[in-house]
Design an enzyme around this catalytic site. Sequence first.
Site, mmCIF file in Angstrom:
data_model
loop_
_atom_site.group_PDB
_atom_site.id
_atom_site.type_symbol
_atom_site.label_atom_id
_atom_site.label_comp_id
_atom_site.label_asym_id
_atom_site.label_seq_id
_atom_site.Cartn_x
_atom_site.Cartn_y
_atom_site.Cartn_z
ATOM 1 C CG HIS A 133 -6.545 1.664 6.634
ATOM 2 N ND1 HIS A 133 -7.174 2.875 6.764
ATOM 3 C CD2 HIS A 133 -5.523 1.876 5.771
ATOM 4 C CE1 HIS A 133 -6.563 3.778 6.015
ATOM 5 N NE2 HIS A 133 -5.556 3.200 5.408
ATOM 6 C CG ASP A 210 -11.245 -2.309 4.533
ATOM 7 O OD1 ASP A 210 -11.215 -2.132 3.297
ATOM 8 O OD2 ASP A 210 -10.498 -1.715 5.328
ATOM 9 C CD GLN A 213 -4.314 -2.626 0.398
ATOM 10 O OE1 GLN A 213 -3.776 -3.157 -0.576
ATOM 11 N NE2 GLN A 213 -4.126 -1.363 0.702
ATOM 12 C CE LYS A 236 -6.225 1.531 -0.720
ATOM 13 N NZ LYS A 236 -4.969 2.150 -0.280
ATOM 14 C CB CYS A 374 -3.563 4.281 7.760
ATOM 15 S SG CYS A 374 -3.282 5.853 6.958
HETATM 16 N N1 PLP Z 1 -8.770 -0.133 4.274
HETATM 17 C C1 PLP Z 1 -7.576 -0.585 3.896
HETATM 18 C C2 PLP Z 1 -7.189 -1.986 4.218
HETATM 19 C C3 PLP Z 1 -6.718 0.232 3.183
HETATM 20 O O1 PLP Z 1 -5.525 -0.222 2.798
HETATM 21 C C4 PLP Z 1 -7.116 1.553 2.887
HETATM 22 C C5 PLP Z 1 -6.189 2.472 2.186
HETATM 23 O O2 PLP Z 1 -4.992 2.380 2.290
HETATM 24 C C6 PLP Z 1 -8.370 1.978 3.310
HETATM 25 C C7 PLP Z 1 -9.182 1.109 3.998
HETATM 26 C C8 PLP Z 1 -8.860 3.359 3.048
HETATM 27 O O3 PLP Z 1 -8.963 3.585 1.685
HETATM 28 P P1 PLP Z 1 -9.209 5.054 1.110
HETATM 29 O O4 PLP Z 1 -8.172 5.937 1.722
HETATM 30 O O5 PLP Z 1 -9.060 4.892 -0.350
HETATM 31 O O6 PLP Z 1 -10.609 5.450 1.500
#
Ligand code: PLP
Length: 416
Positions: A133, A210, A213, A236, A374
């Site tokens: 992401h 990370d 998900q 999430k 993203c």
């Molecule tokens: N990493 C992953 C795999 C994500 O799916 C997301 C959000 O869609 C993020 C990081 C970033 O999360 P946030 O926007 O809640 O900080």
Amino acid sequence: MSVEPDPVNAEPLDVQQLRGDFPVLQQPMNGHRLAFLDSAASAQKPQAVIDAERGCYERYYANIHRGVYQLSQQSTQAYEGVREIVRQFLNADSEREVVFVRGATEAINLVAQSFVRPMLGPGDEVLITGMEHHANIVPWQMITEVTGARLVVAPVLDDGQLDMDALRERISDRTRFISVVHVSNTLGTINPVEAITALARERGIPVLVDGAQSAPHMTVDMQALGADFYCFSAHKTYGPSGAGVLWGRLEHLEAMPPYQGGGDMIRTVTFEKTEYAEPPQRFEAGTPNIAGVIALGAGLEYMMGIGRNRILDHEVGLLEYANEAIKEINGLRVIGTAPDKAGVISFVMDHAHPHDIGTILDMEGVAVRAGHHCTQPLMQRFGVPATVRASFGLYNDRADVDQLVAGLRKVNELFG
Ligand code: PLP
């Protein structure tokens, strides 16, 4: 120490009953039953989470820490009490390893700036994967640019699996840090993060996972993961937006400088010198999202009360059902068919643009995401500008999938 807070219960989820916990799902959408298939972007909130946030504001809200009056003490207790809930959720060693942040994005930036940036010099490398992401790309670009270090990327195979052979080859004696997504938000691929942390440990390289998900869908165990840092966003995990968690090994947190300066992160301040508080307070400058963190705790308790293994089984079962059902849609191509997948289906169709597909599905009451999610470099890897993504949460059922498939048939009638 091994804590398994989720109930040992192999019964399938009673989704009809669980759906009743989510007020937003009770409304019709464009004249249809609402099929909400965008939980990978943000999950809907159960009544327990709504009540926790509202209850804080209605009954005991006050700013936390150092307040001598009862409301402040109550707020502080509720806020600090969530660290133990998170500790259980992650099976972490200590509450002191739990830092409250705004979300996964802030957690990754914090680690990049406080932990990794000071150790980088010209020619050093940070290793990520091709399915990250933007939140796990841009912070590393920011710090490699200013230090003269390099960002190295492990590629993705055609079916959406991580190319583990290439990843192994790309770990060099200049690799200073590895940051890898646990579950891809676009492909659904579940990465073999324990194998990656094992490789890294042999070479003394710290790893961030990370978990944006993975935390919403499966049991995550910091004892087994072997990572140095892990993060997720509350929105999430059925909690509110604007709150999240960075977990870090205590020895790292203790050695790290603060990310931001301000109130609540200090021991003493004079104009000459400031002494910082111990972690985790050292990383929580300013008034935090008090009610949000309390509601974050309620979301995790809600998930643990149901049982995360049951949630995963349910969602993977639904994925299998959906994979079969969409085979009958002409001209549909799934992007990401790794054998080990969470409940995410990304796809493109021959005759319709993802945004048009998303709009038509919306008219049928089906909420999906259309775009690059993203993950623009991943879109380039697969040669598409965008995909449609349907993603599952614990409240989805076969009726949602059937409604999606009916909507896709309509897309083909209009565009095919
Ligand atoms: N990493 C992953 C795999 C994500 O799916 C997301 C959000 O869609 C993020 C990081 C970033 O999360 P946030 O926007 O809640 O900080």
